[in-house]
Every structure is written in structure tokens, then in C-alpha cells.
Design an enzyme around this catalytic site. Sequence first.
Site, PDB file in Angstrom:
ATOM      1  CE1 TYR A  67      38.507 -17.263  16.294  1.00  0.00           C
ATOM      2  CE2 TYR A  67      37.006 -16.084  17.754  1.00  0.00           C
ATOM      3  CZ  TYR A  67      37.655 -16.195  16.540  1.00  0.00           C
ATOM      4  OH  TYR A  67      37.472 -15.222  15.575  1.00  0.00           O
TER       5      TYR A  67
ATOM      6  CB  SER B  74      37.499 -11.828  17.137  1.00  0.00           C
ATOM      7  OG  SER B  74      36.252 -12.226  17.673  1.00  0.00           O
TER       8      SER B  74
END
Length: 251
Positions: free
Chosen positions: A157, A144
Site C-alpha cells: 500500500y 498518505s
Amino acid sequence: MKDAFGTPQSLLVLGGTSEIGLATARRLVARRTRTVWLAGRPSPALEKAAAALRDLGADTRTVAFDALDPDAHEEILGKVFAEGDIDMVLLAFGVLGDQARDEAEPRAAVRVAQTNYTGAVSAGLVCARALQHQGHGSLVVLSSVAGERARRANFIYGSSKAGLDAFAQGLGDALHGTGVHVMVVRPGFVRSKMTAGRKDAPLATTPDVVARAVEVGLRRRQEVVWVPGTLRVVMSALRHVPRGVFRRLPV
């Protein structure tokens, strides 16, 4: 083995209900992929996903797999590879978590880290060894852009994805020259069930767009894929913004 156009004929999706994983599977099945393994926690959603791929003509099987149970990874994934060569492994599992809750409840934060990072390290190493043993194949890891630089809004995250990204790049270097190709995919904000209810970030994309980028990246044997590609430039700039300024940015 992959066909003459580089399309895998067999696919293992770790995270068998992942929207990106299933979009990628559908796209590959529409080409020449004929055998698909969906690995995930047993559920009606997993069986429904397998049935949908069977309707598209793929020999689709499910296997019980839990990222949070690394002690079982070697046995479970070993059985999959024992059934025949796997041309492509897509590591697609992960959780976004809830930043506010995870900060207040460290155990919840640890669960995010264990799923996104340590679970991926375990499964990634098991699959990499199996791919190396068979002498060919691709390991595609969904990372990501959140891992490029920790942001106040989602640093738990983001830090887990930063670890995963570094691991996958190092694994790719370790496997260079063995016949095994490792590709890291860095999507931005993806409109999916995981992000439902959240405001779109700039350059938001969809699972189908990510799937197309994966397919193109495989064909070109790329090592890093940004989705959309513009994010490569954006994140390169953000990485070098002074920290005091970065803290004030609406990112």
C-alpha cells in the site's frame, strides 16, 4: 467558478463512497458548493450518498466510474466536464489491501497498485487536461503518510501511495501557471470503514478532520497538506532514520 472566499461551486468526487470524499463534500456544500458529481461503481451506497447530499441542498448526480477501467476514463469524465465547468476534483478512491494476503497472492498486490496508482494516474491526467482547458480549478489528491517511507507492515500500500504522491507533485509542477491548482493531502491513520478492526496508529484522525484540512488548504492554495500537521515533523525525522534502526521501530 470559485466564490470570493475560494469555495468551489462545483465538485467532482472520484471515489463517490469514500468517507473522506463525502465528509469533504458535506463540508463544502455547507458553504457554497451547489453541484456535486459522485463518481464510483454503481451501488446502493453510491445512491444513498448522493441522496444525503441532495438533502443538504446540493444538485448531486452520480456517474459510473471504475478506477480499474482506465480505457473508459476519458469518455466518462469527459461527459462530466461537458455538462459544465468543475471547480474542484477530489481524487479520493483507493484500497488499503491486506499486506499478508497481498504478499502471498501477487495478483491481489497488483490490484492494490492498479487502483491506487495507475488508476489514479489515468483519472488524474484526464481531469488535469479538462481543468487546464477550462482555465481554472483545483485537483486535490488524497495521498498518505504511508508513502513517505515504506514500512514492513504495509509496504505494498505504501509504495502505491508513494508513486501517487510523486505523480501528483510532478503534475502540480507541470500545471503551474496554467490556473490549475494541485494539492496533495497526506493523512495519517484515518478511523474509517477502511481501517475498521485495526489498532489506531499514533496521531490517528477522522474523515471530518481531513475534510476540514482540505477546505483550509484550498482557501490558502496550499500544495501539500498534512493531517494532522504534526506529521510533517514526525515524517521528516523518520525519513532520515538509518535503515537498520528503522527496521526495529514499532511503526
